[in-house]
Design a protein around this motif. Structure first.
Motif: not given
Ligand SMILES: [Zn+2]
Length: 271
Positions: A169-171, A173-175, A223-225, A230-232
């Motif tokens: 999901f994370h990677e 979402a970046h795409q 917390p990484y968000g 973009q990480e959020f």
């Molecule tokens: Zn990321």
């Protein structure tokens, strides 16, 4: 002579049009093709979340999985052999993000898979000093390039769909974020969304998340968000699918914006 040139140009244009039409038709065919019983069983086994989806979403998801597998190649590294399980698990998780919209991973080139966490060289810029650090990664998404994943982390993320962590999901979402040409936390918005509203809702929530993280306050989002916008966005997508109830309670406006963006409401199928 000009007639010959004209004929060649017309034939060339005709061929391009024919190819474009053929590709569009092929795409349409894949989107209407369900998985085989054998493939469906693998998806349900690998990605338990899919079992909870309503029938109309499962149908759409299966078409998208078929399209994904027809368009993108998978490559295994460090001795990892790409299996049907690996392909179907990654394709299914990635396509959950786009199962109910027309959005597609138009900037993705291919999927690279490592057996475990992999090391990546990262340059850190601090004033005039650039430090190269070897970092351990579970996933990476390149702008107009591949998504790189650790199979261990992919399998773990799919098996536990309530902890708010899902590397696919994370990677991916970046795409989706990258489709505008900039990976900056502002994806291509839905027709019923406005940039002004998205910006206000997301920036406010980001500031709150940074403050909460600095004070050591635990929230639905990891917390990484708080790293950057973009990480959020990527972490918010993970939280949206895996902790919808708590996320909606804590950040109702962010939940509503993501729900409009993806045309999905995970609360409907988790209840
Ligand atoms: Zn990321």
């Amino acid at each position: 002579m000009p007639i010959l040139v004209l004929t060649i140009v017309i034939l060339g244009l005709g061929y391009r049009l024919y190819r474009r039409r053929a590709k569009a038709q092929l795409r349409k065919d894949w989107l209407a093709t369900p998985l085989t019983d054998h493939e469906r069983a693998i998806v349900h086994e690998q990605v338990p979340l899919v079992r909870t989806l309503p029938d109309h979403l499962q149908q759409k998801l299966e078409g998208k999985i078929n399209l994904f597998l027809s368009e993108f190649d998978f490559y295994g590294y460090n001795g990892l052999e790409i299996t049907e399980e690996i392909e179907l698990s990654i394709a299914a998780q990635a396509c959950i993000l786009v199962m109910n919209t027309d959005a597609w991973f138009d900037h993705l080139t291919n999927v690279m898979v490592y057996p475990g966490a992999f090391r990546a060289k990262q340059a850190h810029h601090d004033g005039y000093v650039v430090t190269e650090v070897n970092e351990t990664r579970s996933g990476e998404s390149w702008s107009r390039g591949p998504v790189i994943l650790s199979w261990d982390c992919v399998a773990q993320g799919a098996a536990n769909d309530k902890d708010g962590h899902n590397v696919v999901f994370h990677e991916f979402a970046h795409q989706l974020d990258d489709l505008t040409g900039h990976t900056n936390g502002v994806p291509i918005l839905g027709k019923d969304q406005t940039f002004a509203r998205w910006e206000r809702v997301i920036l406010d929530a980001f500031d709150r998340h940074v403050a909460n993280t600095e004070r050591g306050r635990k929230t639905a989002m990891d917390p990484y968000g708080a790293e950057n916008h973009q990480e959020f966005f990527a972490v918010a997508i993970e939280t949206f699918f895996e902790k919808p109830e708590r996320f909606k309670k804590e950040e109702p406006e962010v939940y509503a914006e993501l729900s409009k963006l993806l045309r999905l409401d995970p609360l409907e199928w988790t209840k």
